[in-house]
Write an enzyme that holds these catalytic residues in place. Structure first.
Site, mmCIF file in Angstrom:
data_model
loop_
_atom_site.group_PDB
_atom_site.id
_atom_site.type_symbol
_atom_site.label_atom_id
_atom_site.label_comp_id
_atom_site.label_asym_id
_atom_site.label_seq_id
_atom_site.Cartn_x
_atom_site.Cartn_y
_atom_site.Cartn_z
ATOM 1 N N HIS A 75 0.836 -1.203 0.000
ATOM 2 C CA HIS A 75 0.000 0.000 0.000
ATOM 3 C C HIS A 75 0.867 1.248 0.000
ATOM 4 O O HIS A 75 1.824 1.353 0.759
ATOM 5 C CB HIS A 75 -0.911 0.012 1.233
ATOM 6 N N TYR A 202 -8.891 5.140 8.080
ATOM 7 C CA TYR A 202 -9.016 5.465 9.503
ATOM 8 C C TYR A 202 -10.001 6.631 9.592
ATOM 9 O O TYR A 202 -9.717 7.706 9.040
ATOM 10 C CB TYR A 202 -7.682 5.927 10.086
ATOM 11 N N PRO A 293 -3.554 -0.229 19.095
ATOM 12 C CA PRO A 293 -3.277 -0.674 17.724
ATOM 13 C C PRO A 293 -3.406 0.398 16.637
ATOM 14 O O PRO A 293 -3.104 0.117 15.471
ATOM 15 C CB PRO A 293 -4.314 -1.784 17.497
ATOM 16 N N LYS A 297 1.680 -0.670 15.251
ATOM 17 C CA LYS A 297 3.089 -0.759 15.625
ATOM 18 C C LYS A 297 3.514 -1.974 16.453
ATOM 19 O O LYS A 297 4.712 -2.232 16.600
ATOM 20 C CB LYS A 297 3.488 0.498 16.415
ATOM 21 N N TYR A 387 4.556 6.191 10.257
ATOM 22 C CA TYR A 387 3.698 5.045 9.945
ATOM 23 C C TYR A 387 4.475 3.970 9.183
ATOM 24 O O TYR A 387 4.317 2.773 9.431
ATOM 25 C CB TYR A 387 2.478 5.503 9.133
HETATM 26 P P1 RFL Z 1 2.578 -12.449 21.423
HETATM 27 O O1 RFL Z 1 2.048 -12.440 20.020
HETATM 28 O O2 RFL Z 1 1.632 -12.138 22.513
HETATM 29 O O3 RFL Z 1 3.225 -13.882 21.645
HETATM 30 C C1 RFL Z 1 3.621 -14.322 22.924
HETATM 31 C C2 RFL Z 1 3.666 -15.825 22.932
HETATM 32 O O4 RFL Z 1 4.121 -16.264 24.194
HETATM 33 C C3 RFL Z 1 3.295 -17.323 24.655
HETATM 34 N N1 RFL Z 1 3.358 -17.390 26.130
HETATM 35 C C4 RFL Z 1 4.085 -18.289 26.791
HETATM 36 N N2 RFL Z 1 4.887 -19.275 26.374
HETATM 37 C C5 RFL Z 1 5.492 -20.035 27.310
HETATM 38 N N3 RFL Z 1 5.309 -19.860 28.654
HETATM 39 C C6 RFL Z 1 4.515 -18.883 29.132
HETATM 40 N N4 RFL Z 1 4.345 -18.707 30.437
HETATM 41 C C7 RFL Z 1 3.867 -18.037 28.178
HETATM 42 N N5 RFL Z 1 3.023 -16.985 28.288
HETATM 43 C C8 RFL Z 1 2.731 -16.606 27.017
HETATM 44 C C9 RFL Z 1 1.916 -16.972 24.107
HETATM 45 O O5 RFL Z 1 1.065 -18.116 24.052
HETATM 46 C C10 RFL Z 1 2.284 -16.442 22.727
HETATM 47 O O6 RFL Z 1 2.339 -17.481 21.759
HETATM 48 O O7 RFL Z 1 3.801 -11.445 21.586
HETATM 49 P P2 RFL Z 1 4.944 -10.999 20.558
HETATM 50 O O8 RFL Z 1 5.560 -12.202 19.920
HETATM 51 O O9 RFL Z 1 5.770 -10.037 21.304
HETATM 52 O O10 RFL Z 1 4.159 -10.239 19.379
HETATM 53 C C11 RFL Z 1 3.503 -9.011 19.590
HETATM 54 C C12 RFL Z 1 2.303 -8.885 18.650
HETATM 55 O O11 RFL Z 1 1.503 -10.032 18.761
HETATM 56 C C13 RFL Z 1 1.462 -7.635 18.945
HETATM 57 O O12 RFL Z 1 2.282 -6.552 19.288
HETATM 58 C C14 RFL Z 1 0.594 -7.211 17.734
HETATM 59 O O13 RFL Z 1 -0.372 -8.176 17.448
HETATM 60 C C15 RFL Z 1 -0.073 -5.861 18.004
HETATM 61 N N6 RFL Z 1 -0.962 -5.446 16.907
HETATM 62 C C16 RFL Z 1 -0.479 -4.873 15.737
HETATM 63 N N7 RFL Z 1 0.832 -4.714 15.561
HETATM 64 C C17 RFL Z 1 1.308 -4.217 14.369
HETATM 65 O O14 RFL Z 1 2.537 -4.072 14.222
HETATM 66 N N8 RFL Z 1 0.489 -3.874 13.317
HETATM 67 C C18 RFL Z 1 -0.856 -4.019 13.411
HETATM 68 O O15 RFL Z 1 -1.563 -3.755 12.444
HETATM 69 C C19 RFL Z 1 -1.388 -4.505 14.669
HETATM 70 N N9 RFL Z 1 -2.693 -4.666 14.813
HETATM 71 C C20 RFL Z 1 -2.328 -5.647 17.035
HETATM 72 C C21 RFL Z 1 -3.167 -5.243 15.964
HETATM 73 C C22 RFL Z 1 -2.860 -6.245 18.169
HETATM 74 C C23 RFL Z 1 -4.209 -6.433 18.259
HETATM 75 N N10 RFL Z 1 -4.699 -7.039 19.426
HETATM 76 C C24 RFL Z 1 -5.367 -8.274 19.419
HETATM 77 C C25 RFL Z 1 -4.279 -6.526 20.698
HETATM 78 C C26 RFL Z 1 -4.521 -5.432 16.021
HETATM 79 C C27 RFL Z 1 -5.045 -6.013 17.171
HETATM 80 C C28 RFL Z 1 -6.510 -6.173 17.184
HETATM 81 C C1 PHB Z 2 -5.367 -4.719 10.933
HETATM 82 O O1 PHB Z 2 -5.446 -4.929 9.706
HETATM 83 O O2 PHB Z 2 -5.685 -5.584 11.762
HETATM 84 C C2 PHB Z 2 -4.905 -3.411 11.417
HETATM 85 C C3 PHB Z 2 -4.467 -2.464 10.516
HETATM 86 C C4 PHB Z 2 -4.042 -1.220 10.974
HETATM 87 C C5 PHB Z 2 -4.059 -0.956 12.331
HETATM 88 C C6 PHB Z 2 -4.472 -1.912 13.231
HETATM 89 C C7 PHB Z 2 -4.909 -3.150 12.781
HETATM 90 O O3 PHB Z 2 -3.651 0.267 12.760
#
Ligand code: RFL
Ligand code: PHB
Length: 394
Positions: A75, A202, A293, A297, A387
């Site tokens: 994009h 957004y 979110p 990031k 971004y």
């Molecule tokens: P995770 O993904 O939480 O993975 C952690 C892993 O550790 C395991 N765990 C354990 N394992 C062993 N022993 C234990 N005691 C444990 N406790 C936990 C868990 O089961 C899991 O498998 O962390 P990590 O790897 O640091 O990754 C971070 C990302 O997942 C997170 O920052 C993003 O998803 C945030 N986020 C977004 N980030 C972006 O860069 N771009 C986006 O567009 C974006 N959109 C989002 C998001 C997060 C969202 N939610 C659900 C909060 C959109 C949403 C809706």
């Molecule tokens: C997503 O596609 O899940 C998404 C995209 C942009 C954001 C957060 C989540 O800022």
């Protein structure tokens, strides 16, 4: 009772842990990775969707870029919408940079497949994961398939997310916590319908925030701002689509509906722990910091931490400790810039409860800020730079 010895013991097989393990594997550094959920759970989690250019480059550099190459959607920018008007911010035109839409689920899939193919030591479905002697000779213990394992390592990396065990194993007085809560949440859906937009929208509306994202040419990802106390049951599909139609409306455009395959409410939080090192323990990704979110990031920050820590570990085993000693400071210096951007995007685009004069003032001030951001080239360039992803030295 198996007893293993390795260089780096990694806790958590989310994107951060899997990427770090893979990066160490590529560098010929031994590791053991332990995850407390099963492989299907790890592969099934639906979260982030936007990859910064640097994150895509990291996947390519580590030889796991084929999926993002084949299926990532590049994009050039995003749309910012307010007062019923939609404005394009073109990152490519402003800075020559882009972002790629590629789900976190797909990144994790590609990494799991790479680990499986190489037969690396990844233990899924482990119980009672615990870390010990973080300032002495560190070790990791867990139970797997009825056996109790002990892993002695040079270093332990907490890649176990916000609720993980590693950060909680550090004495409370050794870490400083910085935190901010928000009076709203996102309700997110996945729908089997072609996106009604070419790039992410957004939108700030009188009723609150809404956003249109996507996962592919046939799957849309959409979000609406809701009250954090709302129960998902009070949001039947028709009410969600209604809110999306209203908040995303601009003249001459319409939103296509499709079957909703997933829906959940996500709280929002800003959180940073300082420092990201305690003895031989290093924290990466959500274990050390969380952003709301809106700036997309979280995953990108996790990947940036891993890139830095992995380079520092490689340097350590080549005899130089400067990078490892600097890891926490380097990662936090980037992280605080990411925090302020995520906070800025969130405050810009969400409606605070307008029950008092301050809330009503804020809303009009936000509209003024959006008007500025969408019309000033300098402001758009700043948004584009942040971004698409800050360089480490920015
Ligand atoms: P995770 O993904 O939480 O993975 C952690 C892993 O550790 C395991 N765990 C354990 N394992 C062993 N022993 C234990 N005691 C444990 N406790 C936990 C868990 O089961 C899991 O498998 O962390 P990590 O790897 O640091 O990754 C971070 C990302 O997942 C997170 O920052 C993003 O998803 C945030 N986020 C977004 N980030 C972006 O860069 N771009 C986006 O567009 C974006 N959109 C989002 C998001 C997060 C969202 N939610 C659900 C909060 C959109 C949403 C809706
Ligand atoms: C997503 O596609 O899940 C998404 C995209 C942009 C954001 C957060 C989540 O800022």
């Amino acid at each position: 009772m198996p007893h293993l010895t390795t260089r780096v013991a990694i806790v958590g097989a989310g994107p951060a842990g899997l990427l770090l393990g893979w990066s160490l594997h590529q560098a010929g550094i031994d590791f053991v990775l332990v995850e407390n959920r099963d492989r299907e759970y790890v592969l099934g989690r639906i979260r982030a969707g936007v990859l910064e250019q640097g994150s895509v480059e990291t996947l390519e550099r580590l030889g796991v870029g084929a999926g993002v190459h084949a299926n990532g959607m590049v994009h050039n920018g995003i749309y910012l919408q307010y007062s019923g008007e939609r404005h394009h911010v073109d990152f490519n035109e402003l800075l020559g940079r882009t972002v790629t839409i590629y789900g976190q689920q797909a990144v994790v899939h590609d990494l799991v497949e790479a680990h499986d193919g190489a037969g690396t030591p990844v233990f899924y479905d482990a119980n009672d994961v615990a870390v010990h002697e973080l300032t002495g000779s560190p070790s990791l213990t867990f139970e797997h398939d009825g056996q109790h394992y002990t892993v002695n390592a040079d270093f332990i990396v907490g890649a176990d997310g916000f609720h993980g065990v590693c950060r909680q194993s550090v004495p409370a007085d050794a870490l400083q916590v910085f935190e901010r809560e928000y009076p709203f949440a996102w309700l997110g859906i996945l729908a089997d319908v072609a996106p009604s937009t070419d790039e992410l929208i957004y939108a700030l509306h009188d009723d609150g925030f809404a956003m249109h994202s996507m996962r592919s040419h046939t799957v849309s990802r959409l979000y609406v701002q809701v009250d954090p106390a709302d129960d998902i049951a009070s949001w039947p599909d028709a009410r969600i689509w209604d809110a999306l139609h209203t908040r995303l409306a601009v003249p001459g455009w319409s939103l296509d509906e499709g079957p909703i395959t997933e829906k959940s409410i996500l709280p929002m939080r800003s959180f940073v722990v300082s420092t990201l090192q305690y003895g031989s323990l290093f924290l990466v990704g959500d274990a050390g910091h969380i952003v709301p979110p809106t700036g997309a990031k979280g995953l990108n920050s996790a990947m940036s931490d891993v890139t830095q820590l992995s380079a520092a570990l490689v340097a350590h085993y080549a005899g130089a400790d400067v990078l490892l000693e600097a890891y926490s400071d380097t990662a936090l210096s980037r992280q605080w810039k990411v925090q302020q951007f995520s906070q800025w995007m969130t405050d810009l685009l969400h409606k605070r409860p307008a029950t008092d004069a301050a809330g009503a003032f804020d809303y009009r001030s936000q509209l003024g800020r959006l008007d500025y951001v969408t019309h000033s080239t300098e402001a758009k360039r700043s948004l584009a730079e942040q971004y698409t992803g800050l360089r480490l030295d920015a």
